[in-house]
Design a protein around this motif. Sequence first.
Motif, PDB file in Angstrom:
ATOM      1  N   LEU A  62      59.617  12.531  34.392  1.00  0.00           N
ATOM      2  CA  LEU A  62      60.014  11.253  34.998  1.00  0.00           C
ATOM      3  C   LEU A  62      61.437  11.295  35.531  1.00  0.00           C
ATOM      4  O   LEU A  62      61.732  10.725  36.586  1.00  0.00           O
ATOM      5  N   SER A  63      62.333  11.969  34.825  1.00  0.00           N
ATOM      6  CA  SER A  63      63.699  12.129  35.331  1.00  0.00           C
ATOM      7  C   SER A  63      63.698  12.928  36.623  1.00  0.00           C
ATOM      8  O   SER A  63      64.402  12.576  37.581  1.00  0.00           O
ATOM      9  N   GLY A  64      62.929  13.997  36.651  1.00  0.00           N
ATOM     10  CA  GLY A  64      62.829  14.806  37.861  1.00  0.00           C
ATOM     11  C   GLY A  64      62.227  14.034  39.023  1.00  0.00           C
ATOM     12  O   GLY A  64      62.636  14.199  40.180  1.00  0.00           O
ATOM     13  N   LEU A  65      61.276  13.169  38.717  1.00  0.00           N
ATOM     14  CA  LEU A  65      60.667  12.358  39.765  1.00  0.00           C
ATOM     15  C   LEU A  65      61.687  11.389  40.364  1.00  0.00           C
ATOM     16  O   LEU A  65      61.766  11.229  41.588  1.00  0.00           O
ATOM     17  N   SER A  66      62.497  10.775  39.524  1.00  0.00           N
ATOM     18  CA  SER A  66      63.500   9.844  40.056  1.00  0.00           C
ATOM     19  C   SER A  66      64.604  10.592  40.806  1.00  0.00           C
ATOM     20  O   SER A  66      65.059  10.139  41.860  1.00  0.00           O
ATOM     21  N   ILE A  67      65.016  11.745  40.306  1.00  0.00           N
ATOM     22  CA  ILE A  67      66.038  12.539  40.999  1.00  0.00           C
ATOM     23  C   ILE A  67      65.500  13.045  42.330  1.00  0.00           C
ATOM     24  O   ILE A  67      66.163  12.942  43.369  1.00  0.00           O
ATOM     25  N   GLY A  68      64.290  13.590  42.322  1.00  0.00           N
ATOM     26  CA  GLY A  68      63.698  14.111  43.556  1.00  0.00           C
ATOM     27  C   GLY A  68      63.424  13.029  44.579  1.00  0.00           C
ATOM     28  O   GLY A  68      63.603  13.237  45.787  1.00  0.00           O
ATOM     29  N   THR A  69      63.010  11.862  44.128  1.00  0.00           N
ATOM     30  CA  THR A  69      62.767  10.762  45.050  1.00  0.00           C
ATOM     31  C   THR A  69      64.077  10.290  45.677  1.00  0.00           C
ATOM     32  O   THR A  69      64.127  10.022  46.886  1.00  0.00           O
ATOM     33  N   SER A  70      65.127  10.219  44.880  1.00  0.00           N
ATOM     34  CA  SER A  70      66.439   9.842  45.422  1.00  0.00           C
ATOM     35  C   SER A  70      66.923  10.869  46.435  1.00  0.00           C
ATOM     36  O   SER A  70      67.464  10.510  47.493  1.00  0.00           O
ATOM     37  N   TRP A  71      66.730  12.125  46.118  1.00  0.00           N
ATOM     38  CA  TRP A  71      67.091  13.198  47.037  1.00  0.00           C
ATOM     39  C   TRP A  71      66.288  13.051  48.331  1.00  0.00           C
ATOM     40  O   TRP A  71      66.826  13.199  49.430  1.00  0.00           O
ATOM     41  N   GLY A  72      65.002  12.754  48.220  1.00  0.00           N
ATOM     42  CA  GLY A  72      64.161  12.566  49.399  1.00  0.00           C
ATOM     43  C   GLY A  72      64.587  11.382  50.251  1.00  0.00           C
ATOM     44  O   GLY A  72      64.535  11.443  51.486  1.00  0.00           O
ATOM     45  N   VAL A  73      65.016  10.290  49.620  1.00  0.00           N
ATOM     46  CA  VAL A  73      65.497   9.129  50.380  1.00  0.00           C
ATOM     47  C   VAL A  73      66.731   9.526  51.193  1.00  0.00           C
ATOM     48  O   VAL A  73      66.813   9.243  52.401  1.00  0.00           O
ATOM     49  N   LEU A  74      67.684  10.198  50.563  1.00  0.00           N
ATOM     50  CA  LEU A  74      68.891  10.613  51.275  1.00  0.00           C
ATOM     51  C   LEU A  74      68.573  11.604  52.387  1.00  0.00           C
ATOM     52  O   LEU A  74      69.120  11.504  53.495  1.00  0.00           O
ATOM     53  N   GLU A  75      67.691  12.537  52.119  1.00  0.00           N
ATOM     54  CA  GLU A  75      67.311  13.520  53.127  1.00  0.00           C
ATOM     55  C   GLU A  75      66.590  12.850  54.304  1.00  0.00           C
ATOM     56  O   GLU A  75      66.841  13.167  55.465  1.00  0.00           O
ATOM     57  N   GLY A  76      65.693  11.904  54.007  1.00  0.00           N
ATOM     58  CA  GLY A  76      64.964  11.207  55.062  1.00  0.00           C
ATOM     59  C   GLY A  76      65.878  10.369  55.932  1.00  0.00           C
ATOM     60  O   GLY A  76      65.712  10.313  57.155  1.00  0.00           O
ATOM     61  N   ILE A  77      66.857   9.710  55.323  1.00  0.00           N
ATOM     62  CA  ILE A  77      67.809   8.917  56.098  1.00  0.00           C
ATOM     63  C   ILE A  77      68.676   9.828  56.968  1.00  0.00           C
ATOM     64  O   ILE A  77      68.934   9.530  58.142  1.00  0.00           O
ATOM     65  N   ARG A  78      69.110  10.955  56.406  1.00  0.00           N
ATOM     66  CA  ARG A  78      69.945  11.895  57.152  1.00  0.00           C
ATOM     67  C   ARG A  78      69.202  12.492  58.341  1.00  0.00           C
ATOM     68  O   ARG A  78      69.762  12.660  59.416  1.00  0.00           O
ATOM     69  N   ARG A  79      67.933  12.822  58.158  1.00  0.00           N
ATOM     70  CA  ARG A  79      67.147  13.448  59.229  1.00  0.00           C
ATOM     71  C   ARG A  79      66.720  12.473  60.325  1.00  0.00           C
ATOM     72  O   ARG A  79      66.360  12.893  61.406  1.00  0.00           O
ATOM     73  N   SER A  80      66.707  11.203  60.012  1.00  0.00           N
ATOM     74  CA  SER A  80      66.136  10.244  60.966  1.00  0.00           C
ATOM     75  C   SER A  80      67.200   9.492  61.762  1.00  0.00           C
ATOM     76  O   SER A  80      66.944   8.389  62.235  1.00  0.00           O
TER      77      SER A  80
END
Length: 177
Positions: A62-80
Motif C-alpha cells: 500500500l505504501s508503494g502504491l501511494s508512492i508510485g501513484t504520486s510519482w505517476g501524477v507528477l510525471e503525467g503533469i510534467r509530460r502533458s
Amino acid sequence: MMATDSDFRAINPYAGVAKKLSPYRIDPSILREESEYILPIGSDGTRSWGERLLWSTGSCYLSGLSIGTSWGVLEGIRRSGGMSAKLRANSVLNSMGRRGPLVANNLGVVMLLYRLIDTTAIKARSGKDDLYNQLGSGVLTGVAFKCTAGPRGIAVGGGLGLVLAATFVFASQQYFK
C-alpha cells in the motif's frame, strides 16, 4: 430441542449483543476483553510469523502504491505541458496506472522476501529473534533483489537493504511500543 443464546455464544461470542446495544449508550461490559489479533499470540507475546508476513507485505504494498501513484501524477503533469485538459487528464491517469503498480509490486515482493529470509534465520538460530536476524535479512534481501546487476549492483543492493531494514526495525519498534 431449541438452541439457547448461550449455545450460539460458543460459536459466536457476540451472539445476542445486538439486543443489548442502544444507539445512544454502549455498555462496555457486553464486549469481550480479549486480544484482537487474527491468530493467537505466541508464547513470547509477539505476533506469529504469518501475521508479521501479511502485515508487513500489505503495508509495503500500500505504501508503494501511494508512492508510485504520486510519482505517476507528477510525471503525467510534467509530460502533458501544453496539452488540452482531456489529454492532460489521460496522461496523468496513464502515468498513475504505470507507476503505481510498478512500485507497489516491487516493494511488496521485497518485503515478502525479507520476511521469508527473516523467518528462515529465526528457525535456523533455534527461535532466536534479534536485531542481527533482521539486519542480516535486509542485507540478503537487497543482494537477492539486485543479484542480476553485477558486483557493484549487489553491493549497493546489500547496503540499501541494510539501511531499509534498520529503518523498518526502528519504525516497527516505535509503532508497536
